[in-house]
Design an enzyme around this catalytic site. Structure first.
Site, PDB file in Angstrom:
ATOM      1  N   HIS A 143      -3.404  -0.776   2.256  1.00 59.26           N
ATOM      2  CA  HIS A 143      -4.181  -0.549   1.038  1.00 59.26           C
ATOM      3  C   HIS A 143      -5.485   0.161   1.367  1.00 59.26           C
ATOM      4  CE1 HIS A 143      -1.528  -3.933   0.049  1.00 59.26           C
ATOM      5  NE2 HIS A 143      -1.514  -3.382  -1.148  1.00 59.26           N
TER       6      HIS A 143
ATOM      7  N   GLY B 299       2.079  -5.273  -3.060  1.00 61.89           N
ATOM      8  CA  GLY B 299       2.344  -5.171  -1.629  1.00 61.89           C
ATOM      9  C   GLY B 299       1.747  -6.345  -0.888  1.00 61.89           C
ATOM     10  N   CYS B 300       1.587  -6.194   0.406  1.00 61.33           N
ATOM     11  CA  CYS B 300       1.045  -7.256   1.252  1.00 61.33           C
ATOM     12  C   CYS B 300      -0.272  -7.771   0.677  1.00 61.33           C
ATOM     13  CB  CYS B 300       0.841  -6.732   2.673  1.00 61.33           C
ATOM     14  SG  CYS B 300       0.099  -7.939   3.776  1.00 61.33           S
ATOM     15  N   PHE B 301      -0.363  -9.077   0.513  1.00 56.56           N
ATOM     16  CA  PHE B 301      -1.547  -9.625  -0.145  1.00 56.56           C
ATOM     17  C   PHE B 301      -2.818  -9.540   0.685  1.00 56.56           C
ATOM     18  CE2 PHE B 301       0.856 -13.943   0.409  1.00 56.56           C
ATOM     19  CZ  PHE B 301       0.685 -13.950   1.783  1.00 56.56           C
ATOM     20  N   TRP B 302      -2.717  -9.325   1.993  1.00 51.10           N
ATOM     21  CA  TRP B 302      -3.921  -9.248   2.829  1.00 51.10           C
ATOM     22  C   TRP B 302      -4.828  -8.105   2.398  1.00 51.10           C
ATOM     23  CZ3 TRP B 302      -0.926  -9.259   8.106  1.00 51.10           C
ATOM     24  CH2 TRP B 302      -0.392 -10.520   8.343  1.00 51.10           C
TER      25      TRP B 302
END
Length: 168
Positions: A153, A10-13
């Site tokens: 996350h 998912g979003c790497f942040w």
């Protein structure tokens, strides 16, 4: 001795923000991987996934422990999606650097599937690592710069992955 891991979930942040806090993590950087577009960027990453490259000390956190945490902080049962983010950029993937990492990844996935901790079967891709294109500076350590920024996350409470019985 430092080892390398490359994951997409998912979003790497959010992935970077949580993984960098584990013991033995020496460095992380976010970028684009698993696709074919050379010199990928946020605006032009084609079929790459948003990924994270992790350099870690296996004496403090093993590759297996890293993968267990990876499966705890994202939903590996939704194809091309994490939270509100949809599309192949947000797929779940493990990019192994050698055959040992590949086998650990496959064993960990089998344990996740057998555990019933997630409502469906794991759809995480397991592929050899390829080019990793570092994301733009504004994406690196994003949630340190923007502490209340977007993330989907989180560590699931009381999430402990048991190993399968030897007969399974």
């Amino acid at each position: 001795m430092t080892e390398r891991a490359v994951l997409a979930g998912g979003c790497f942040w959010g992935m970077q923000d949580l993984i960098r806090k584990l013991p033995g993590i020496e460095s992380t950087r976010v970028g684009y991987t698993g696709g074919e577009v050379p010199n990928a960027t946020y605006r032009n990453h084609g079929n790459h996934a948003e990924g994270i490259e992790i350099l870690f000390d296996p004496e403090k956190t093993s590759y297996r422990q890293l993968l267990e945490f990876f499966f705890q902080i994202h939903d590996p049962t939704t194809p091309n999606r994490q939270g509100n983010d949809r599309g192949p950029s947000y797929r779940s993937a493990i990019y192994y650097v050698d055959e040992e990492q590949k086998q650990i990844a496959l064993d960990t996935i089998a344990d996740v599937n057998a555990s019933g901790l997630w409502p469906g079967k794991v759809v995480t891709e397991v592929e050899p690592v390829s080019d990793f294109w570092e994301a733009e500076p504004e994406h690196q350590d994003y949630l340190e710069k923007v502490p209340n920024g977007y993330t989907c996350h989180f560590p699931r409470p009381n999430w402990v992955l048991p190993k399968r019985a030897a007969t399974e």
